[in-house]
Design a protein around this motif. Structure first.
Motif, short mmCIF file in Angstrom:
data_model
loop_
_atom_site.label_atom_id
_atom_site.label_comp_id
_atom_site.label_asym_id
_atom_site.label_seq_id
_atom_site.Cartn_x
_atom_site.Cartn_y
_atom_site.Cartn_z
N MET A 154 0.98 -0.92 -0.07
CA MET A 154 0.19 -0.05 -0.15
C MET A 154 0.91 1.38 -0.08
N ILE A 155 2.38 1.29 -0.13
CA ILE A 155 3.03 2.11 -0.16
C ILE A 155 2.47 2.87 -1.38
N PRO A 156 2.17 4.15 -1.45
CA PRO A 156 1.59 4.85 -2.68
C PRO A 156 2.57 5.24 -3.70
N ALA A 157 3.21 4.31 -4.18
CA ALA A 157 4.07 4.34 -5.46
C ALA A 157 3.95 3.29 -6.52
N PHE A 158 4.20 3.59 -7.86
CA PHE A 158 4.14 2.53 -8.68
C PHE A 158 5.41 1.98 -8.70
N PRO A 159 5.65 0.54 -8.91
CA PRO A 159 4.44 -0.07 -9.29
C PRO A 159 3.47 -0.91 -8.22
N MET A 160 3.76 -0.64 -7.06
CA MET A 160 2.94 -0.98 -5.80
C MET A 160 1.58 -0.74 -6.05
N ASP A 161 0.78 -1.64 -5.51
CA ASP A 161 -0.69 -1.62 -5.53
C ASP A 161 -1.13 0.08 -5.11
N GLY A 162 -0.39 0.32 -4.07
CA GLY A 162 -0.85 1.69 -3.53
C GLY A 162 -0.57 2.90 -4.41
N GLY A 163 0.23 2.84 -5.34
CA GLY A 163 0.49 3.72 -6.54
C GLY A 163 -0.75 3.72 -7.35
N ARG A 164 -1.41 2.28 -7.68
CA ARG A 164 -2.35 2.44 -8.37
C ARG A 164 -3.67 3.05 -7.62
N VAL A 165 -3.81 2.70 -6.36
CA VAL A 165 -4.75 2.91 -5.88
C VAL A 165 -4.91 4.71 -5.71
N LEU A 166 -3.72 5.28 -5.53
CA LEU A 166 -3.49 6.49 -5.43
C LEU A 166 -4.02 7.43 -6.85
N ARG A 167 -3.42 6.64 -8.07
CA ARG A 167 -3.64 7.09 -9.15
C ARG A 167 -5.16 7.11 -9.40
N ALA A 168 -5.98 6.06 -8.90
CA ALA A 168 -7.16 6.04 -9.27
C ALA A 168 -8.13 7.06 -8.37
N PHE A 169 -7.55 7.24 -7.16
CA PHE A 169 -8.43 8.36 -6.41
C PHE A 169 -8.16 9.72 -7.02
N LEU A 170 -6.83 10.22 -7.83
CA LEU A 170 -6.59 11.28 -8.25
C LEU A 170 -7.42 11.35 -9.85
N ALA A 171 -7.64 10.28 -10.27
CA ALA A 171 -8.20 10.36 -11.62
C ALA A 171 -9.77 10.43 -11.49
N MET A 172 -10.48 10.59 -10.20
CA MET A 172 -11.60 10.90 -9.96
C MET A 172 -11.72 12.38 -10.02
N MET A 174 -9.27 14.55 -11.51
CA MET A 174 -8.71 15.10 -12.85
C MET A 174 -8.38 14.24 -13.75
N ASP A 175 -7.86 14.78 -14.95
CA ASP A 175 -7.78 13.61 -15.97
C ASP A 175 -6.78 12.60 -15.87
N TYR A 176 -6.80 11.49 -16.40
CA TYR A 176 -6.07 10.38 -16.23
C TYR A 176 -4.60 10.51 -16.36
N GLY A 177 -4.31 11.37 -17.41
CA GLY A 177 -2.90 11.46 -17.58
C GLY A 177 -2.19 12.36 -16.52
N ARG A 178 -2.79 13.47 -16.10
CA ARG A 178 -2.30 14.34 -15.01
C ARG A 178 -2.15 13.32 -13.67
N ALA A 179 -3.34 12.66 -13.51
CA ALA A 179 -3.24 11.94 -12.21
C ALA A 179 -2.27 10.90 -12.25
N THR A 180 -1.80 10.38 -13.28
CA THR A 180 -0.74 9.31 -13.25
C THR A 180 0.62 10.03 -13.15
N ARG A 181 0.68 11.29 -13.80
CA ARG A 181 2.01 12.00 -13.52
C ARG A 181 2.10 12.46 -11.98
#
Ligand SMILES: [Zn+2]
Length: 364
Positions: A154-172, A174-181
């Motif tokens: 759950m460490i919020p960093a790619f490629p860990m699951d926590g990174g994906r969780v963080l991106r998913a929250f951010l993508a709600m 803002m747009d997907y690209g910005r959320a990923t970056r």
């Protein structure tokens, strides 16, 4: 994955074990042996590591079954000494779906830890004494392992699951690209701070340092691939394909191919029969290795790359780039969807040029 072999197939997903995993088992057994409990120590150590990796496998299946719920298949899971890798066909791009898929792995470990806590806690299952590292009780150790897996994943960093969780929250938000970056930057920040903190405190763990480096690189890669996907959004193969190219006849020799290679800037040459069907591709690499093995008089047809994958001019560029990346061929043949004739070649170099041009036009 090379160097791995299949041990089982569960619900359409192959479970593979990487060869280096056995090095870990040998190493762990030796460590158990050296712990002062002899053969017992070795057996206990092997038992524990096997149980720990069953938990890793179940974690991966948490992702697999969640993804299956959205119609995404997982061809295989590979167990490596550093953990498991589930190769999902694709990641869902809907934030809620990505959130569910990412979180279902750690949830499995939460469930396992809770079950152990309950069953051992109420005395339903006895926890045998076991001897590995510091002696302790088997189930308590396994519970601790599962809790550690949750925290680490759950460490919020790619490629860990926590990174994906963080991106998913951010993508709600803002747009997907910005959320990923943004998620990638957070991950890189965590990696950097961890590494600096280790170096400054003088308490350097080579394994942790390596993990921090790995996270830093993976986060950058994730951001770059999403940026590329954004840039190729709405573009089709025809926008980037090479249409001015040379073709080899089926009776060409390697000498003929050398002449073509040296006279132009094309690296890879499609070979066609008289009927206009694509036989395969003579890549530069195949040409050079064919030359040194057989000499210039040899038939070029004998050394061509079959190149089974082809795209049409209307295929989406980002999808085609994925196919190009997975293919053995450095150039993908572009086929006319109606006539089946070769109409172009798609190379990473050409797509790169298109991206540069797009970027320049954006600035202008
Ligand atoms: Zn996971």
């Amino acid at each position: 994955m090379k160097w791995s072999f299949k041990i089982a197939t569960v619900a359409g997903t192959e479970v593979r074990i990487h060869i280096t995993f056995f090095i870990l088992l040998v190493f762990v057994a030796m460590q158990g042996m050296a712990g002062g409990h002899g053969l017992n120590g070795a057996v206990d150590a092997l038992l524990f590591v096997s149980a720990a990796f069953v938990c890793v496998l179940l974690h991966e299946f948490g992702h697999v079954f969640a993804a299956a719920g959205y119609g995404i298949r997982t061809p295989d899971i590979t167990l490596l000494p550093i953990g498991g890798v589930a190769r999902l066909e694709r990641m869902p791009t809907k934030p809620v779906q990505e959130l569910v898929v990412a979180i279902c792995g750690p949830l499995v470990n939460v469930a396992i830890a809770s079950a152990i806590f309950l069953f051992v806690g109420i005395g339903f299952v006895a926890s045998p004494e076991y001897h590995f590292e510091q002696s302790g009780r088997f189930w308590e150790k396994l519970m601790a392992w599962n809790i550690m897996m949750v925290v680490f994943n759950m460490i919020p960093a790619f490629p860990m699951d926590g990174g994906r969780v963080l991106r998913a929250f951010l993508a709600m938000l803002m747009d997907y690209g910005r959320a990923t970056r943004l998620a990638a930057t957070v991950g890189q920040g965590i990696a950097l701070v961890t590494a600096l903190w280790m170096l400054m405190s003088g308490n350097v763990s080579p394994v942790l340092l390596l993990i921090a480096f790995f996270i830093f690189m993976a986060a950058g890669q994730e951001a770059a691939s999403v940026t590329q996907r954004e840039a190729t959004n709405g573009l089709r193969v025809r926008d980037a394909m090479l249409t001015d190219f040379r073709v080899l006849p089926p009776d060409a020799t390697l000498r003929d191919a050398v002449d073509l290679l040296l006279s132009g800037s094309q690296h890879d040459f499609p070979m066609m029969n008289e009927g206009g069907d694509l036989l395969g591709m003579l890549t530069r690499q195949r040409l050079i290795s064919g030359l040194s093995e057989y000499g210039p008089g040899h038939s070029a047809h004998a050394v061509i790359e079959p190149c089974e994958v082809s795209v049409t001019a209307l295929t989406g560029l980002s999808e085609a780039m994925e196919q190009l990346g997975a293919s053995m061929c450095p150039a993908l043949p572009v086929i006319d969807g109606v006539t089946g004739r070769l109409v172009g070649l798609l190379t990473a170099e050409n797509v790169g040029e298109l991206m540069m041009i797009k970027a320049a036009l954006k600035r202008a």
